[in-house]
Design a protein around this motif. Sequence first.
Motif, PDB file in Angstrom:
ATOM      1  N   ILE A  72       0.828  -1.213   0.000  1.00 33.66           N
ATOM      2  CA  ILE A  72       0.000   0.000   0.000  1.00 33.66           C
ATOM      3  C   ILE A  72       0.859   1.259   0.000  1.00 33.66           C
ATOM      4  CG2 ILE A  72      -0.258   0.180   2.516  1.00 33.66           C
ATOM      5  CD1 ILE A  72      -3.317   0.816   1.695  1.00 33.66           C
ATOM      6  N   THR A 114      -4.131  -5.615  -4.846  1.00 29.27           N
ATOM      7  CA  THR A 114      -5.337  -4.798  -4.812  1.00 29.27           C
ATOM      8  C   THR A 114      -5.057  -3.434  -4.215  1.00 29.27           C
ATOM      9  OG1 THR A 114      -6.349  -6.877  -4.212  1.00 29.27           O
ATOM     10  CG2 THR A 114      -7.770  -4.968  -4.286  1.00 29.27           C
ATOM     11  N   ILE A 133      -6.047   0.415  -5.602  1.00 30.94           N
ATOM     12  CA  ILE A 133      -7.170   1.140  -4.981  1.00 30.94           C
ATOM     13  C   ILE A 133      -6.701   2.540  -4.617  1.00 30.94           C
ATOM     14  CG2 ILE A 133      -8.572   1.348  -2.889  1.00 30.94           C
ATOM     15  CD1 ILE A 133      -9.059  -1.525  -2.897  1.00 30.94           C
ATOM     16  N   PHE A 139     -13.079  -7.095  -4.788  1.00 29.43           N
ATOM     17  CA  PHE A 139     -13.181  -6.368  -3.517  1.00 29.43           C
ATOM     18  C   PHE A 139     -14.508  -5.618  -3.441  1.00 29.43           C
ATOM     19  CE2 PHE A 139     -12.279  -2.316  -1.181  1.00 29.43           C
ATOM     20  CZ  PHE A 139     -12.271  -2.880   0.077  1.00 29.43           C
ATOM     21  N   THR A 186      -4.302 -11.325  -1.857  1.00 28.74           N
ATOM     22  CA  THR A 186      -4.786 -11.024  -0.508  1.00 28.74           C
ATOM     23  C   THR A 186      -6.279 -10.729  -0.489  1.00 28.74           C
ATOM     24  OG1 THR A 186      -4.068  -8.764  -0.847  1.00 28.74           O
ATOM     25  CG2 THR A 186      -2.581 -10.210   0.346  1.00 28.74           C
ATOM     26  N   VAL A 187      -6.830 -10.232  -1.609  1.00 27.38           N
ATOM     27  CA  VAL A 187      -8.259  -9.950  -1.607  1.00 27.38           C
ATOM     28  C   VAL A 187      -9.037 -11.272  -1.533  1.00 27.38           C
ATOM     29  CG1 VAL A 187      -8.460  -9.813  -4.129  1.00 27.38           C
ATOM     30  CG2 VAL A 187     -10.093  -8.620  -2.719  1.00 27.38           C
ATOM     31  N   TYR A 218      -7.898 -13.901   0.092  1.00 31.35           N
ATOM     32  CA  TYR A 218      -7.801 -14.233   1.518  1.00 31.35           C
ATOM     33  C   TYR A 218      -8.822 -13.434   2.326  1.00 31.35           C
ATOM     34  CZ  TYR A 218      -3.665 -17.225   1.809  1.00 31.35           C
ATOM     35  OH  TYR A 218      -2.782 -18.264   1.740  1.00 31.35           O
ATOM     36  N   THR A 245      -3.020  -5.417   3.933  1.00 35.41           N
ATOM     37  CA  THR A 245      -4.084  -4.438   3.756  1.00 35.41           C
ATOM     38  C   THR A 245      -5.445  -5.048   3.459  1.00 35.41           C
ATOM     39  OG1 THR A 245      -2.426  -2.974   2.842  1.00 35.41           O
ATOM     40  CG2 THR A 245      -4.709  -2.373   2.493  1.00 35.41           C
ATOM     41  N   MET A 246      -5.520  -5.857   2.402  1.00 32.73           N
ATOM     42  CA  MET A 246      -6.847  -6.238   1.914  1.00 32.73           C
ATOM     43  C   MET A 246      -7.590  -7.148   2.881  1.00 32.73           C
ATOM     44  SD  MET A 246      -6.892  -4.302  -0.430  1.00 32.73           S
ATOM     45  CE  MET A 246      -8.615  -4.587  -0.793  1.00 32.73           C
ATOM     46  N   ALA A 278      -9.023  -4.948   5.449  1.00 37.25           N
ATOM     47  CA  ALA A 278     -10.025  -4.035   4.884  1.00 37.25           C
ATOM     48  C   ALA A 278     -11.336  -4.771   4.622  1.00 37.25           C
ATOM     49  CB  ALA A 278      -9.500  -3.404   3.596  1.00 37.25           C
ATOM     50  N   VAL A 279     -11.247  -6.045   4.233  1.00 38.71           N
ATOM     51  CA  VAL A 279     -12.464  -6.807   3.949  1.00 38.71           C
ATOM     52  C   VAL A 279     -13.083  -7.350   5.236  1.00 38.71           C
ATOM     53  CG1 VAL A 279     -13.357  -8.900   2.864  1.00 38.71           C
ATOM     54  CG2 VAL A 279     -11.770  -7.453   1.612  1.00 38.71           C
ATOM     55  N   THR A 333      -3.620   0.421   7.559  1.00 35.87           N
ATOM     56  CA  THR A 333      -3.774   0.125   6.134  1.00 35.87           C
ATOM     57  C   THR A 333      -5.234   0.201   5.708  1.00 35.87           C
ATOM     58  OG1 THR A 333      -3.786  -2.192   6.762  1.00 35.87           O
ATOM     59  CG2 THR A 333      -1.724  -1.307   5.948  1.00 35.87           C
ATOM     60  N   VAL A 347      -7.133   2.501   2.705  1.00 33.04           N
ATOM     61  CA  VAL A 347      -8.023   1.970   1.673  1.00 33.04           C
ATOM     62  C   VAL A 347      -9.368   2.681   1.715  1.00 33.04           C
ATOM     63  CG1 VAL A 347      -9.404  -0.045   1.051  1.00 33.04           C
ATOM     64  CG2 VAL A 347      -6.966  -0.289   1.457  1.00 33.04           C
TER      65      VAL A 347
END
Lengths: 289, 306
Positions: A121, A213, A217, A244, B132-133, B135, B231-232, B235-236, B256, B260
């Motif tokens: 990121i 991702t 983003i 996402f 990772t998204v 995951y 991060t992802m 975030a999810v 993180t 996002v």
Amino acid sequence: MSAMRAGVERRKLLDKLFVVLGLLVLFAALAVLLTLFLDLVRQGAPRLNLDFVTSYASRKPEQAGILAAWVGTSLIMVVTACVAMPVGVAAAIYLEEYAPRNWITAVIEINVTNLAGVPSIIYGLLALGLFVYKFSLGQSILAAGLTLALLILPIVIVATREAVRAVPRPIREAAYALGATRWEVTAHHVLPYSMGGVLTGMIIGLSRAIGETAPIITIGALSFIAFLPESLLDPFTAMPIQMFNWVSRPDPGFRVNAAAAGAILLGMTLLMNGIAIWLRYRFRKRMNW
Amino acid sequence: MTTPASPAPLWKSIRRRRVRDRVIESLLLLAGLVAVFTTVAIVWILVAEALPFFDHVSFADFLTDTMWTPLFAEPRYGILPLVAGTLVTTFVALALAIPAGTIIAIYLSEFASHRLRELVKPVLEMLGAVPTVVYGYFALVMVTPFLQKLIPSLPGFNMLSAGLVIGIMIVPYVASVSEDAMRAVPNYMREGSYAMGATRLQTATRVVVPGALSGIAAAYILGISRAVGETMIVAVAAGLQPNLTWNPTESAATITAFIVQVSLGDLPHDSIGYQSIFAAGLVLLVVTLAFNVAGFMLTRRFREAY
């Protein structure tokens, strides 16, 4: 004596128990991978058809598709490969074949190691400040491709260095003995022989980039696009962004779409990794200097 | 390359090739310097974009205020809740990844046959390559419902599930770096131990692991740095609400996840919201950099040991 025998037996038992524990943890890890993939396919099955691949995003989950996403991802990957491959290979060749032992070399080496550990990121923030605003590339495919190229550069450099280092010294010396310059030695001998390793590193790097991702983003990928990009400066969406977006919606219909997109994305990553592993295996087998 | 038919002297061709070599060498050096430029650019951009943020918010408030609400009408800018979220998810991840990764490393390095190792390592590598998204989806749609059966009060977004999945993600990483360190322990040390009648497990825990300790520590530290920057997944699955808590069963945003969340909205370039993600990013960079440097120094030490 029997006390000692008992001690030996106990230690041998512990040894066996550890083997069981080791195998258990190992297979648990592998089971996660398998469960994950199978579940994505099962959940996404209703949407895994041709319509899904040829439709744009939509407000209705059963009509939504990934056309803009996979086209976006493909274009980004082309940009990433075109930038990361030459720069990464050139940097690796410099470090392995040319670099004198001085402070510049040391600084480059430290930076390559360090960049491999910078969270993705952060690359996104770099790209937002640098590519999107300072270079005025906007929230475009070009900006995304460049960002991911920087991100996978350490992977490509490390893989290429390993491949180049594996070429035996006598091959270089034979070429030098015939009067070749350093570049001729590199371009005619070292590089062709290490192409397998370079290719493997490149595929691994791209398989990492394809699933990234967070950085795109941050750049500002859109999640709802109903047209195909016409130039590299157009706004875009990509597979992981689309997934996402769907996974973060409460509507269960979109969850199905997310699973289908995830199955395709994971399938592509695993396929690329599989190819890389197979290539590495083949080249290692064929090499007998 | 071609033999000169006319008396175009040989030395001319040699000189031409030497000049070409020089030009190419500078181009290659330039490519190598891209890595240096990137680092410099990262630091420069983060600092330059975060500086205006600290015109509005004092540095002391940033580090000590317990609320992070930059998008509210009355914004507060205390990074602590985000740091707490990051630490909790990282801690959960390590609680899973360190034991699992170490056991796998010991098993592969000291017990497994060559064939099994060659078979398993690529598959482990794939576990680390999952986007990772994906995951994140796994954490939200599969792990959380499963955990809710065990802990009925668990909310749909929680740090526990996100942390566990980050743990799964870094297992291959911890395992492979630790295994490399263990394999660097010379064989005569193992043989000495076997000769004294030690079993494989005893040799592994009392000779190999202590011998590879700095390398294993480096694996853990690099794992931490991965978990902090992930991060992802958070975030999810962990939620996007900043929440100052140390309880992993609650929902909270990480540094993180906040970046996002802000990036998903379309913030104008000069707004304080835009600047705040660079301030958050700067904190993240400093933390991961510290861990990376520590890990780097440790791996260096274990390389010099033998």
